[in-house]
Design an enzyme around this catalytic site. Sequence first.
Site, PDB file in Angstrom:
ATOM      1  N   ARG A 294      39.814  37.691  52.796  1.00 49.45           N
ATOM      2  CA  ARG A 294      40.106  38.178  54.145  1.00 49.45           C
ATOM      3  C   ARG A 294      41.602  38.373  54.338  1.00 49.45           C
ATOM      4  NH1 ARG A 294      35.492  34.563  57.331  1.00 49.45           N
ATOM      5  NH2 ARG A 294      33.850  36.120  57.043  1.00 49.45           N
ATOM      6  N   TYR A 428      35.260  45.426  55.990  1.00 52.50           N
ATOM      7  CA  TYR A 428      35.218  44.533  54.817  1.00 52.50           C
ATOM      8  C   TYR A 428      35.322  43.056  55.200  1.00 52.50           C
ATOM      9  CZ  TYR A 428      36.015  47.976  51.000  1.00 52.50           C
ATOM     10  OH  TYR A 428      35.908  48.972  50.083  1.00 52.50           O
ATOM     11  N   GLU A 429      34.684  42.216  54.404  1.00 51.42           N
ATOM     12  CA  GLU A 429      34.838  40.749  54.480  1.00 51.42           C
ATOM     13  C   GLU A 429      34.560  40.194  55.879  1.00 51.42           C
ATOM     14  OE1 GLU A 429      34.965  39.545  51.703  1.00 51.42           O
ATOM     15  OE2 GLU A 429      35.687  41.269  50.588  1.00 51.42           O
ATOM     16  N   GLY A 430      33.594  40.766  56.560  1.00 50.26           N
ATOM     17  CA  GLY A 430      33.310  40.372  57.932  1.00 50.26           C
ATOM     18  C   GLY A 430      34.064  41.282  58.875  1.00 50.26           C
ATOM     19  N   GLN A 435      35.538  38.368  62.894  1.00 53.68           N
ATOM     20  CA  GLN A 435      36.758  37.567  62.793  1.00 53.68           C
ATOM     21  C   GLN A 435      37.119  36.965  64.158  1.00 53.68           C
ATOM     22  OE1 GLN A 435      37.934  37.101  59.696  1.00 53.68           O
ATOM     23  NE2 GLN A 435      36.335  38.527  59.047  1.00 53.68           N
TER      24      GLN A 435
END
Length: 571
Positions: A294, A428-430, A435
Amino acid sequence: MPYRAPVDDYRFLFDHVVGLDQVRATERFEEASDDLTTAILTEAGKLCEDVMAPLQKAGDLTPSYLENGVVRTADGYADGFKAIATGGWIGMSADPEYGGMGLPMSVTTAVNEMMSSACLSLQLAPLMSQGQIEALEHHGSDAIKELYLPKLISGEWTGTMNLTEPQAGSDVGALSSKAVDSGDGTYKISGQKIYISWGDNDFAENICHLVLARLPGAPAGTKGISLFLVPKYLPNADGSLGKANSLSVVSLEHKMGLHGSPTCVMQYDAATGWLVGPEGGGMAAMFTMMNNARLGVGGQGIGAAEGAYQHALAYAMDRKQGRTATSETGTIVDHADVRRMLMTMKADIFAARAIALSCAVAIDMTNATGDADWQARAAFLTPIAKAFGTDVGIEVANTGIQIHGGMGVIEETGAAQFSRDVRVTAIYEGTNGIQSMDLVARKMMDGGEMANRLLDEIEHHAEAARERFPNMADAVWSATESLREATEWLTAQTDMQERFAGSVPYLRAFARVLGGHLHLTAALADTPGGTREKLARFYILRLLPEHAGLLTHAMAGAADLYAMSVEELAS
Protein backbone atom coordinates in the site's frame (compact mmCIF):
# COMPACT_ATOMS: atom_id res chain seq x y z
CA MET A 1 12.35 17.95 -21.39
CA PRO A 2 13.61 14.45 -20.51
CA TYR A 3 12.74 12.95 -17.13
CA ARG A 4 14.97 14.19 -14.28
CA ALA A 5 15.17 12.09 -11.14
CA PRO A 6 14.40 14.38 -8.14
CA VAL A 7 17.35 13.13 -6.07
CA ASP A 8 17.85 16.50 -4.35
CA ASP A 9 14.24 16.50 -3.16
CA TYR A 10 14.64 13.12 -1.49
CA ARG A 11 17.90 14.18 0.14
CA PHE A 12 16.30 17.34 1.50
CA LEU A 13 13.34 15.40 2.86
CA PHE A 14 15.58 12.78 4.45
CA ASP A 15 17.88 15.36 6.05
CA HIS A 16 15.43 18.07 7.10
CA VAL A 17 11.82 16.89 7.13
CA VAL A 18 11.11 13.19 7.79
CA GLY A 19 13.97 12.37 10.18
CA LEU A 20 16.02 9.67 8.48
CA ASP A 21 18.71 10.42 11.08
CA GLN A 22 16.60 8.48 13.60
CA VAL A 23 16.74 5.44 11.34
CA ARG A 24 20.50 5.77 10.82
CA ALA A 25 20.98 5.97 14.60
CA THR A 26 19.64 2.43 15.06
CA GLU A 27 21.93 -0.58 15.08
CA ARG A 28 20.00 -2.24 12.26
CA PHE A 29 20.46 0.63 9.81
CA GLU A 30 23.64 2.26 11.05
CA GLU A 31 25.37 1.58 7.74
CA ALA A 32 22.80 3.62 5.79
CA SER A 33 24.98 6.74 5.99
CA ASP A 34 24.31 9.97 4.14
CA ASP A 35 27.06 9.13 1.65
CA LEU A 36 25.62 5.67 0.98
CA THR A 37 22.08 7.00 0.66
CA THR A 38 23.22 9.70 -1.76
CA ALA A 39 25.12 7.14 -3.85
CA ILE A 40 22.09 4.83 -3.95
CA LEU A 41 19.71 7.62 -4.98
CA THR A 42 22.13 8.94 -7.59
CA GLU A 43 22.69 5.55 -9.24
CA ALA A 44 19.00 4.73 -9.14
CA GLY A 45 18.28 8.11 -10.68
CA LYS A 46 20.61 7.34 -13.58
CA LEU A 47 18.87 4.01 -14.15
CA CYS A 48 15.50 5.76 -14.22
CA GLU A 49 16.64 8.53 -16.54
CA ASP A 50 18.73 6.49 -18.96
CA VAL A 51 17.10 3.04 -19.01
CA MET A 52 13.51 3.17 -17.74
CA ALA A 53 12.21 6.54 -18.97
CA PRO A 54 12.83 5.67 -22.65
CA LEU A 55 10.56 2.62 -22.16
CA GLN A 56 7.57 4.66 -20.97
CA LYS A 57 6.09 5.33 -24.39
CA ALA A 58 7.30 2.04 -25.90
CA GLY A 59 5.31 0.04 -23.36
CA ASP A 60 2.20 2.04 -24.15
CA LEU A 61 2.49 1.65 -27.93
CA THR A 62 3.63 -2.00 -28.00
CA PRO A 63 1.69 -3.64 -25.14
CA SER A 64 2.35 -7.05 -23.68
CA TYR A 65 0.37 -9.78 -25.43
CA LEU A 66 -0.42 -13.47 -25.00
CA GLU A 67 1.02 -15.87 -27.58
CA ASN A 68 0.43 -19.62 -27.30
CA GLY A 69 -0.06 -19.32 -23.54
CA VAL A 70 3.08 -17.23 -22.98
CA VAL A 71 3.15 -13.51 -22.26
CA ARG A 72 5.37 -11.53 -24.61
CA THR A 73 6.44 -8.29 -22.99
CA ALA A 74 6.72 -4.84 -24.50
CA ASP A 75 9.73 -3.79 -26.56
CA GLY A 76 12.76 -3.18 -24.35
CA TYR A 77 11.16 -4.42 -21.13
CA ALA A 78 13.33 -7.54 -20.87
CA ASP A 79 16.51 -5.45 -20.99
CA GLY A 80 14.98 -2.90 -18.64
CA PHE A 81 14.11 -5.53 -16.06
CA LYS A 82 17.57 -7.07 -16.41
CA ALA A 83 19.12 -3.68 -15.61
CA ILE A 84 16.91 -3.38 -12.52
CA ALA A 85 17.78 -6.90 -11.39
CA THR A 86 21.53 -6.76 -12.00
CA GLY A 87 21.72 -3.45 -10.17
CA GLY A 88 20.32 -5.12 -7.06
CA TRP A 89 17.30 -2.84 -6.97
CA ILE A 90 14.76 -5.61 -6.33
CA GLY A 91 16.34 -6.62 -3.03
CA MET A 92 17.06 -3.16 -1.63
CA SER A 93 15.34 -3.82 1.72
CA ALA A 94 15.66 -7.61 1.61
CA ASP A 95 17.67 -9.66 4.12
CA PRO A 96 21.41 -9.65 3.27
CA GLU A 97 21.52 -13.33 4.31
CA TYR A 98 19.74 -14.12 1.04
CA GLY A 99 21.46 -11.51 -1.14
CA GLY A 100 19.53 -8.36 -0.26
CA MET A 101 20.99 -4.94 0.58
CA GLY A 102 19.22 -4.57 3.92
CA LEU A 103 18.52 -0.88 3.27
CA PRO A 104 15.80 1.08 5.08
CA MET A 105 12.32 1.04 3.56
CA SER A 106 12.64 4.82 3.35
CA VAL A 107 15.36 4.50 0.72
CA THR A 108 13.50 1.75 -1.13
CA THR A 109 10.39 3.94 -1.17
CA ALA A 110 12.29 6.80 -2.77
CA VAL A 111 13.87 4.56 -5.42
CA ASN A 112 10.56 2.87 -6.23
CA GLU A 113 8.90 6.25 -6.63
CA MET A 114 11.58 7.36 -9.09
CA MET A 115 11.09 4.18 -11.07
CA SER A 116 7.34 4.85 -11.13
CA SER A 117 7.98 8.31 -12.54
CA ALA A 118 10.15 6.88 -15.28
CA CYS A 119 8.05 3.85 -16.31
CA LEU A 120 5.20 2.77 -14.07
CA SER A 121 4.30 -0.33 -16.10
CA LEU A 122 7.75 -1.82 -15.72
CA GLN A 123 8.17 -0.74 -12.08
CA LEU A 124 5.22 -2.93 -11.15
CA ALA A 125 7.29 -6.06 -11.83
CA PRO A 126 9.99 -5.51 -9.16
CA LEU A 127 7.36 -4.13 -6.75
CA MET A 128 5.45 -7.43 -6.93
CA SER A 129 8.64 -9.37 -6.23
CA GLN A 130 9.51 -7.10 -3.30
CA GLY A 131 6.16 -7.79 -1.68
CA GLN A 132 6.58 -11.53 -2.09
CA ILE A 133 10.11 -11.39 -0.68
CA GLU A 134 8.83 -9.66 2.44
CA ALA A 135 5.98 -12.13 2.92
CA LEU A 136 8.34 -15.11 2.61
CA GLU A 137 10.89 -13.54 4.95
CA HIS A 138 8.25 -13.28 7.67
CA HIS A 139 6.14 -16.38 7.05
CA GLY A 140 8.00 -18.83 4.82
CA SER A 141 9.62 -22.00 6.14
CA ASP A 142 13.41 -22.16 6.22
CA ALA A 143 13.36 -24.46 3.20
CA ILE A 144 11.22 -22.02 1.20
CA LYS A 145 13.41 -19.09 2.19
CA GLU A 146 16.62 -20.84 1.21
CA LEU A 147 15.26 -21.93 -2.16
CA TYR A 148 13.16 -18.97 -3.26
CA LEU A 149 14.56 -15.80 -1.69
CA PRO A 150 17.95 -15.71 -3.44
CA LYS A 151 16.26 -16.26 -6.81
CA LEU A 152 13.60 -13.59 -6.20
CA ILE A 153 16.13 -11.08 -4.88
CA SER A 154 18.45 -11.58 -7.85
CA GLY A 155 15.58 -11.22 -10.31
CA GLU A 156 16.13 -14.66 -11.81
CA TRP A 157 12.59 -15.44 -10.63
CA THR A 158 9.73 -12.98 -10.22
CA GLY A 159 6.82 -12.95 -7.78
CA THR A 160 3.11 -12.14 -7.87
CA MET A 161 0.20 -11.97 -5.45
CA ASN A 162 -3.12 -13.70 -6.25
CA LEU A 163 -6.08 -12.47 -4.20
CA THR A 164 -8.91 -11.38 -6.46
CA GLU A 165 -11.48 -13.71 -8.02
CA PRO A 166 -14.41 -12.84 -10.30
CA GLN A 167 -16.87 -13.00 -7.38
CA ALA A 168 -14.44 -11.86 -4.68
CA GLY A 169 -12.81 -8.48 -5.16
CA SER A 170 -12.31 -6.39 -2.04
CA ASP A 171 -14.37 -8.99 -0.15
CA VAL A 172 -11.49 -11.44 -0.09
CA GLY A 173 -13.34 -13.73 2.32
CA ALA A 174 -15.72 -14.69 -0.50
CA LEU A 175 -13.00 -16.44 -2.52
CA SER A 176 -13.63 -20.00 -3.65
CA SER A 177 -10.20 -21.28 -4.73
CA LYS A 178 -9.50 -24.63 -3.08
CA ALA A 179 -6.43 -26.35 -1.67
CA VAL A 180 -6.17 -30.06 -0.93
CA ASP A 181 -3.39 -31.63 1.15
CA SER A 182 -1.40 -34.09 -0.98
CA GLY A 183 0.07 -35.80 2.08
CA ASP A 184 3.66 -35.20 1.01
CA GLY A 185 4.12 -31.63 2.24
CA THR A 186 2.52 -30.13 -0.86
CA TYR A 187 -1.02 -29.07 -1.72
CA LYS A 188 -3.11 -29.11 -4.88
CA ILE A 189 -4.46 -25.65 -5.68
CA SER A 190 -7.47 -25.15 -7.95
CA GLY A 191 -9.33 -21.98 -8.92
CA GLN A 192 -9.22 -18.85 -11.02
CA LYS A 193 -7.68 -15.50 -10.10
CA ILE A 194 -8.11 -12.23 -11.95
CA TYR A 195 -6.24 -8.91 -12.12
CA ILE A 196 -2.85 -10.55 -11.51
CA SER A 197 -0.20 -7.95 -12.32
CA TRP A 198 2.80 -9.47 -14.08
CA GLY A 199 1.23 -12.94 -13.78
CA ASP A 200 3.63 -14.05 -16.52
CA ASN A 201 6.57 -12.69 -18.49
CA ASP A 202 9.22 -13.79 -20.97
CA PHE A 203 12.34 -12.64 -19.13
CA ALA A 204 12.33 -14.52 -15.79
CA GLU A 205 13.19 -18.21 -15.49
CA ASN A 206 10.29 -18.80 -13.12
CA ILE A 207 7.23 -16.90 -11.91
CA CYS A 208 6.27 -17.60 -8.30
CA HIS A 209 2.65 -17.00 -7.31
CA LEU A 210 1.39 -16.38 -3.80
CA VAL A 211 -2.17 -17.71 -3.92
CA LEU A 212 -4.95 -17.44 -1.36
CA ALA A 213 -7.12 -20.58 -1.18
CA ARG A 214 -9.35 -22.46 1.24
CA LEU A 215 -8.64 -25.90 2.71
CA PRO A 216 -11.46 -28.47 3.12
CA GLY A 217 -13.50 -27.83 6.24
CA ALA A 218 -12.04 -24.35 6.73
CA PRO A 219 -14.41 -21.80 8.26
CA ALA A 220 -16.15 -19.27 6.05
CA GLY A 221 -14.75 -15.79 5.61
CA THR A 222 -11.17 -14.61 5.96
CA LYS A 223 -10.42 -16.92 8.93
CA GLY A 224 -10.57 -19.93 6.65
CA ILE A 225 -8.06 -18.66 4.09
CA SER A 226 -4.53 -20.02 3.75
CA LEU A 227 -1.61 -18.83 1.63
CA PHE A 228 0.30 -21.03 -0.82
CA LEU A 229 3.40 -20.57 -2.93
CA VAL A 230 2.70 -21.92 -6.42
CA PRO A 231 5.55 -21.64 -8.97
CA LYS A 232 5.14 -21.76 -12.74
CA TYR A 233 7.86 -24.43 -12.88
CA LEU A 234 8.43 -26.85 -10.02
CA PRO A 235 11.97 -26.34 -8.71
CA ASN A 236 14.31 -29.18 -7.86
CA ALA A 237 16.10 -29.23 -4.52
CA ASP A 238 19.17 -27.57 -6.05
CA GLY A 239 17.12 -24.70 -7.45
CA SER A 240 17.13 -25.94 -11.03
CA LEU A 241 13.78 -26.04 -12.78
CA GLY A 242 11.74 -29.19 -13.23
CA LYS A 243 8.45 -29.73 -14.98
CA ALA A 244 5.80 -27.12 -15.64
CA ASN A 245 3.14 -26.75 -12.97
CA SER A 246 -0.53 -27.17 -13.84
CA LEU A 247 -1.36 -23.49 -14.09
CA SER A 248 -1.91 -21.20 -17.06
CA VAL A 249 -2.61 -17.67 -18.22
CA VAL A 250 -6.15 -17.69 -19.59
CA SER A 251 -6.09 -14.16 -20.99
CA LEU A 252 -4.76 -10.64 -20.51
CA GLU A 253 -7.01 -7.80 -19.45
CA HIS A 254 -7.46 -4.94 -21.94
CA LYS A 255 -6.83 -1.95 -19.70
CA MET A 256 -7.19 1.81 -20.08
CA GLY A 257 -3.54 2.21 -19.10
CA LEU A 258 -0.43 0.36 -17.96
CA HIS A 259 -0.38 -1.39 -21.33
CA GLY A 260 3.19 -2.57 -20.86
CA SER A 261 2.25 -4.41 -17.66
CA PRO A 262 0.43 -7.70 -18.32
CA THR A 263 -2.61 -8.12 -16.07
CA CYS A 264 -3.48 -11.81 -16.20
CA VAL A 265 -6.41 -14.09 -15.60
CA MET A 266 -4.74 -17.10 -13.95
CA GLN A 267 -6.13 -20.64 -13.88
CA TYR A 268 -4.91 -23.23 -11.35
CA ASP A 269 -5.86 -26.85 -12.03
CA ALA A 270 -4.63 -28.95 -9.09
CA ALA A 271 -1.36 -27.02 -9.28
CA THR A 272 1.32 -27.99 -6.77
CA GLY A 273 1.88 -25.46 -4.00
CA TRP A 274 3.49 -25.13 -0.59
CA LEU A 275 1.83 -23.68 2.50
CA VAL A 276 3.20 -20.31 3.64
CA GLY A 277 2.51 -19.72 7.32
CA PRO A 278 -0.03 -21.77 9.29
CA GLU A 279 -3.32 -23.12 7.99
CA GLY A 280 -5.88 -20.35 8.18
CA GLY A 281 -3.11 -17.75 8.43
CA GLY A 282 -3.33 -16.60 4.85
CA MET A 283 -4.64 -13.12 5.49
CA ALA A 284 -2.05 -12.38 8.17
CA ALA A 285 0.72 -13.49 5.82
CA MET A 286 -0.74 -11.61 2.87
CA PHE A 287 -1.18 -8.42 4.87
CA THR A 288 2.53 -8.47 5.65
CA MET A 289 2.92 -8.08 1.92
CA MET A 290 -0.04 -5.77 1.39
CA ASN A 291 0.70 -3.13 4.03
CA ASN A 292 4.03 -2.19 2.51
CA ALA A 293 2.51 -2.70 -0.94
CA ARG A 294 0.00 0.00 0.00
CA LEU A 295 2.86 2.36 0.72
CA GLY A 296 4.45 1.23 -2.56
CA VAL A 297 1.27 1.97 -4.52
CA GLY A 298 1.05 5.39 -2.86
CA GLY A 299 4.58 5.92 -4.14
CA GLN A 300 3.46 4.88 -7.60
CA GLY A 301 0.85 7.63 -7.55
CA ILE A 302 3.43 10.19 -6.44
CA GLY A 303 5.88 8.95 -9.06
CA ALA A 304 3.32 9.30 -11.83
CA ALA A 305 2.53 12.78 -10.53
CA GLU A 306 6.21 13.73 -10.73
CA GLY A 307 6.44 12.49 -14.30
CA ALA A 308 3.23 14.30 -15.30
CA TYR A 309 4.42 17.51 -13.63
CA GLN A 310 7.76 17.50 -15.39
CA HIS A 311 6.01 16.78 -18.70
CA ALA A 312 3.50 19.61 -18.22
CA LEU A 313 6.13 22.08 -17.03
CA ALA A 314 8.26 21.45 -20.12
CA TYR A 315 5.24 22.05 -22.34
CA ALA A 316 4.22 25.23 -20.48
CA MET A 317 7.72 26.65 -20.79
CA ASP A 318 7.72 26.04 -24.55
CA ARG A 319 4.15 26.76 -25.67
CA LYS A 320 3.47 30.35 -26.81
CA GLN A 321 -0.20 31.30 -26.59
CA GLY A 322 -1.81 34.64 -25.76
CA ARG A 323 -0.41 37.59 -23.84
CA THR A 324 -0.06 38.26 -20.13
CA ALA A 325 0.65 41.32 -18.02
CA THR A 326 3.62 39.46 -16.54
CA SER A 327 5.99 38.16 -19.17
CA GLU A 328 9.00 36.20 -17.95
CA THR A 329 9.21 33.79 -20.84
CA GLY A 330 6.58 34.72 -23.40
CA THR A 331 5.05 31.26 -23.01
CA ILE A 332 1.93 30.01 -21.22
CA VAL A 333 3.85 29.51 -17.98
CA ASP A 334 3.35 33.27 -17.51
CA HIS A 335 -0.46 32.93 -17.34
CA ALA A 336 -1.86 33.15 -13.81
CA ASP A 337 -4.03 30.05 -14.11
CA VAL A 338 -1.19 27.97 -15.54
CA ARG A 339 0.98 29.11 -12.63
CA ARG A 340 -1.83 28.13 -10.24
CA MET A 341 -1.98 24.66 -11.74
CA LEU A 342 1.79 24.17 -11.73
CA MET A 343 2.14 25.43 -8.15
CA THR A 344 -0.68 23.16 -6.99
CA MET A 345 0.94 20.18 -8.69
CA LYS A 346 4.35 20.90 -7.19
CA ALA A 347 3.00 21.62 -3.68
CA ASP A 348 0.83 18.51 -3.59
CA ILE A 349 3.64 16.29 -4.86
CA PHE A 350 5.87 17.54 -2.04
CA ALA A 351 3.16 16.97 0.57
CA ALA A 352 2.34 13.46 -0.66
CA ARG A 353 6.01 12.51 -0.95
CA ALA A 354 6.77 13.78 2.56
CA ILE A 355 3.80 11.83 4.01
CA ALA A 356 4.91 8.64 2.24
CA LEU A 357 8.50 8.99 3.44
CA SER A 358 7.30 9.75 6.99
CA CYS A 359 5.35 6.49 6.86
CA ALA A 360 8.43 4.66 5.58
CA VAL A 361 10.54 6.08 8.42
CA ALA A 362 7.95 4.80 10.91
CA ILE A 363 8.14 1.35 9.30
CA ASP A 364 11.93 1.42 9.53
CA MET A 365 11.84 2.44 13.18
CA THR A 366 9.36 -0.36 13.87
CA ASN A 367 11.63 -2.89 12.20
CA ALA A 368 14.72 -1.56 13.95
CA THR A 369 13.32 -1.17 17.47
CA GLY A 370 10.11 -3.19 17.71
CA ASP A 371 8.61 -0.20 19.49
CA ALA A 372 4.80 -0.33 19.66
CA ASP A 373 4.44 3.43 19.27
CA TRP A 374 6.34 3.42 15.99
CA GLN A 375 4.27 0.45 14.84
CA ALA A 376 1.04 2.31 15.61
CA ARG A 377 2.32 5.39 13.77
CA ALA A 378 3.24 3.35 10.69
CA ALA A 379 -0.14 1.63 10.71
CA PHE A 380 -1.97 4.96 11.01
CA LEU A 381 -0.01 6.68 8.25
CA THR A 382 -0.24 3.79 5.76
CA PRO A 383 -3.84 4.36 4.55
CA ILE A 384 -3.19 8.12 4.34
CA ALA A 385 0.01 7.62 2.34
CA LYS A 386 -1.71 5.20 -0.04
CA ALA A 387 -4.91 7.16 -0.61
CA PHE A 388 -3.47 10.66 -0.71
CA GLY A 389 -0.49 9.59 -2.83
CA THR A 390 -2.69 7.99 -5.46
CA ASP A 391 -5.31 10.77 -5.37
CA VAL A 392 -2.54 13.29 -5.95
CA GLY A 393 -1.21 11.16 -8.81
CA ILE A 394 -4.60 11.18 -10.51
CA GLU A 395 -5.21 14.88 -9.91
CA VAL A 396 -1.76 15.98 -11.05
CA ALA A 397 -1.90 13.82 -14.17
CA ASN A 398 -5.34 15.24 -14.97
CA THR A 399 -4.06 18.79 -14.44
CA GLY A 400 -1.15 18.00 -16.72
CA ILE A 401 -3.62 17.30 -19.53
CA GLN A 402 -5.34 20.63 -18.81
CA ILE A 403 -2.05 22.52 -19.09
CA HIS A 404 -1.46 20.94 -22.48
CA GLY A 405 -4.86 22.21 -23.61
CA GLY A 406 -6.14 20.49 -26.75
CA MET A 407 -2.79 18.76 -27.16
CA GLY A 408 -3.37 17.02 -23.84
CA VAL A 409 -5.85 14.62 -25.39
CA ILE A 410 -3.61 13.93 -28.38
CA GLU A 411 -1.77 10.73 -27.51
CA GLU A 412 1.44 11.75 -29.27
CA THR A 413 2.21 14.32 -26.57
CA GLY A 414 2.31 11.63 -23.85
CA ALA A 415 0.30 13.69 -21.34
CA ALA A 416 -2.71 11.38 -21.41
CA GLN A 417 -0.63 8.29 -20.70
CA PHE A 418 0.21 9.49 -17.20
CA SER A 419 -3.52 9.84 -16.47
CA ARG A 420 -4.42 6.46 -17.96
CA ASP A 421 -1.57 4.67 -16.19
CA VAL A 422 -2.06 6.12 -12.72
CA ARG A 423 -5.85 5.83 -12.53
CA VAL A 424 -5.87 2.24 -11.25
CA THR A 425 -3.60 3.02 -8.29
CA ALA A 426 -6.60 4.37 -6.36
CA ILE A 427 -8.09 0.87 -6.72
CA TYR A 428 -4.99 -1.30 -6.17
CA GLU A 429 -4.34 -2.85 -2.75
CA GLY A 430 -7.74 -1.86 -1.40
CA THR A 431 -9.62 1.07 -2.91
CA ASN A 432 -9.07 4.49 -1.39
CA GLY A 433 -12.53 4.24 0.15
CA ILE A 434 -11.38 1.09 1.94
CA GLN A 435 -8.26 2.93 3.09
CA SER A 436 -10.42 5.67 4.63
CA MET A 437 -12.69 3.13 6.32
CA ASP A 438 -9.61 1.42 7.75
CA LEU A 439 -8.40 4.77 9.07
CA VAL A 440 -11.59 5.68 10.94
CA ALA A 441 -12.30 2.14 12.16
CA ARG A 442 -9.38 -0.20 12.77
CA LYS A 443 -6.80 2.58 13.15
CA MET A 444 -9.00 4.34 15.69
CA MET A 445 -9.77 1.35 17.86
CA ASP A 446 -7.44 3.08 20.34
CA GLY A 447 -10.04 5.82 20.76
CA GLY A 448 -8.05 8.16 18.54
CA GLU A 449 -4.90 8.01 20.69
CA MET A 450 -2.47 7.75 17.74
CA ALA A 451 -4.32 10.44 15.81
CA ASN A 452 -4.20 12.82 18.76
CA ARG A 453 -0.53 12.08 19.36
CA LEU A 454 0.23 13.18 15.81
CA LEU A 455 -1.96 16.27 16.23
CA ASP A 456 -0.10 17.18 19.44
CA GLU A 457 3.22 17.00 17.57
CA ILE A 458 1.92 19.18 14.75
CA GLU A 459 0.60 21.82 17.15
CA HIS A 460 3.82 21.94 19.18
CA HIS A 461 5.82 22.30 15.99
CA ALA A 462 3.53 25.08 14.75
CA GLU A 463 3.90 26.94 18.05
CA ALA A 464 7.69 26.77 17.71
CA ALA A 465 7.47 28.14 14.16
CA ARG A 466 5.33 31.19 15.08
CA GLU A 467 8.27 33.56 15.59
CA ARG A 468 9.61 33.04 12.05
CA PHE A 469 6.42 32.30 10.12
CA PRO A 470 3.46 33.59 12.18
CA ASN A 471 0.85 33.41 9.40
CA MET A 472 1.76 29.94 8.24
CA ALA A 473 2.19 28.62 11.79
CA ASP A 474 -1.19 29.99 12.89
CA ALA A 475 -2.88 28.46 9.85
CA VAL A 476 -1.41 25.03 10.56
CA TRP A 477 -2.23 25.24 14.26
CA SER A 478 -5.84 26.26 13.63
CA ALA A 479 -6.34 23.54 11.03
CA THR A 480 -4.97 21.00 13.49
CA GLU A 481 -7.46 22.07 16.15
CA SER A 482 -10.31 21.67 13.66
CA LEU A 483 -9.03 18.22 12.78
CA ARG A 484 -8.87 17.33 16.47
CA GLU A 485 -12.52 18.29 16.93
CA ALA A 486 -13.49 16.12 13.96
CA THR A 487 -11.44 13.24 15.34
CA GLU A 488 -13.23 13.51 18.68
CA TRP A 489 -16.59 13.52 16.88
CA LEU A 490 -15.68 10.44 14.83
CA THR A 491 -14.41 8.41 17.76
CA ALA A 492 -17.59 9.23 19.69
CA GLN A 493 -19.72 7.55 16.99
CA THR A 494 -20.57 3.98 17.96
CA ASP A 495 -22.47 3.41 14.71
CA MET A 496 -19.66 2.72 12.24
CA GLN A 497 -21.86 3.80 9.34
CA GLU A 498 -21.67 7.34 10.73
CA ARG A 499 -17.88 7.17 10.58
CA PHE A 500 -17.74 5.54 7.17
CA ALA A 501 -20.01 8.16 5.61
CA GLY A 502 -17.39 10.84 6.16
CA SER A 503 -14.24 8.73 6.10
CA VAL A 504 -12.97 9.83 2.68
CA PRO A 505 -13.13 13.59 3.38
CA TYR A 506 -11.69 12.95 6.85
CA LEU A 507 -8.67 11.12 5.42
CA ARG A 508 -8.19 13.89 2.86
CA ALA A 509 -8.37 16.54 5.59
CA PHE A 510 -5.84 14.65 7.70
CA ALA A 511 -3.52 14.50 4.69
CA ARG A 512 -3.99 18.23 4.09
CA VAL A 513 -3.00 19.01 7.69
CA LEU A 514 -0.03 16.63 7.60
CA GLY A 515 1.02 18.26 4.33
CA GLY A 516 0.86 21.70 5.92
CA HIS A 517 2.97 20.52 8.84
CA LEU A 518 5.60 18.98 6.56
CA HIS A 519 5.68 22.03 4.29
CA LEU A 520 6.18 24.23 7.36
CA THR A 521 9.02 21.95 8.47
CA ALA A 522 10.63 22.36 5.05
CA ALA A 523 10.27 26.15 5.18
CA LEU A 524 12.02 26.27 8.56
CA ALA A 525 14.95 24.32 7.10
CA ASP A 526 15.19 26.56 4.04
CA THR A 527 17.13 29.77 3.64
CA PRO A 528 15.00 32.92 4.08
CA GLY A 529 12.96 33.56 0.96
CA GLY A 530 14.00 30.22 -0.52
CA THR A 531 12.05 27.96 -2.86
CA ARG A 532 10.79 25.67 -0.09
CA GLU A 533 9.43 28.62 1.89
CA LYS A 534 7.59 29.95 -1.16
CA LEU A 535 6.10 26.55 -1.90
CA ALA A 536 5.07 26.11 1.74
CA ARG A 537 3.36 29.50 1.74
CA PHE A 538 1.36 28.56 -1.35
CA TYR A 539 0.29 25.20 0.12
CA ILE A 540 -0.56 26.46 3.59
CA LEU A 541 -2.40 29.63 2.58
CA ARG A 542 -4.16 28.31 -0.54
CA LEU A 543 -4.56 24.51 -0.28
CA LEU A 544 -4.68 23.82 3.46
CA PRO A 545 -7.95 25.82 3.89
CA GLU A 546 -9.72 23.00 2.02
CA HIS A 547 -9.65 21.11 5.31
CA ALA A 548 -12.59 23.13 6.66
CA GLY A 549 -15.06 22.00 4.00
CA LEU A 550 -13.73 18.46 4.15
CA LEU A 551 -14.26 18.25 7.91
CA THR A 552 -17.80 19.63 7.61
CA HIS A 553 -18.48 16.77 5.21
CA ALA A 554 -16.71 14.28 7.51
CA MET A 555 -19.02 15.11 10.41
CA ALA A 556 -22.28 15.22 8.43
CA GLY A 557 -23.16 11.63 9.30
CA ALA A 558 -24.82 9.00 7.13
CA ALA A 559 -28.50 9.98 7.16
CA ASP A 560 -28.50 12.12 4.02
CA LEU A 561 -26.62 9.43 2.07
CA TYR A 562 -29.58 7.11 2.53
CA ALA A 563 -32.34 9.71 2.40
CA MET A 564 -33.10 8.74 -1.19
CA SER A 565 -34.26 5.24 -1.93
CA VAL A 566 -32.59 3.11 -4.60
CA GLU A 567 -35.64 3.73 -6.79
CA GLU A 568 -35.20 7.48 -6.35
CA LEU A 569 -31.52 7.21 -7.26
CA ALA A 570 -32.53 5.49 -10.47
CA SER A 571 -35.32 7.95 -11.34
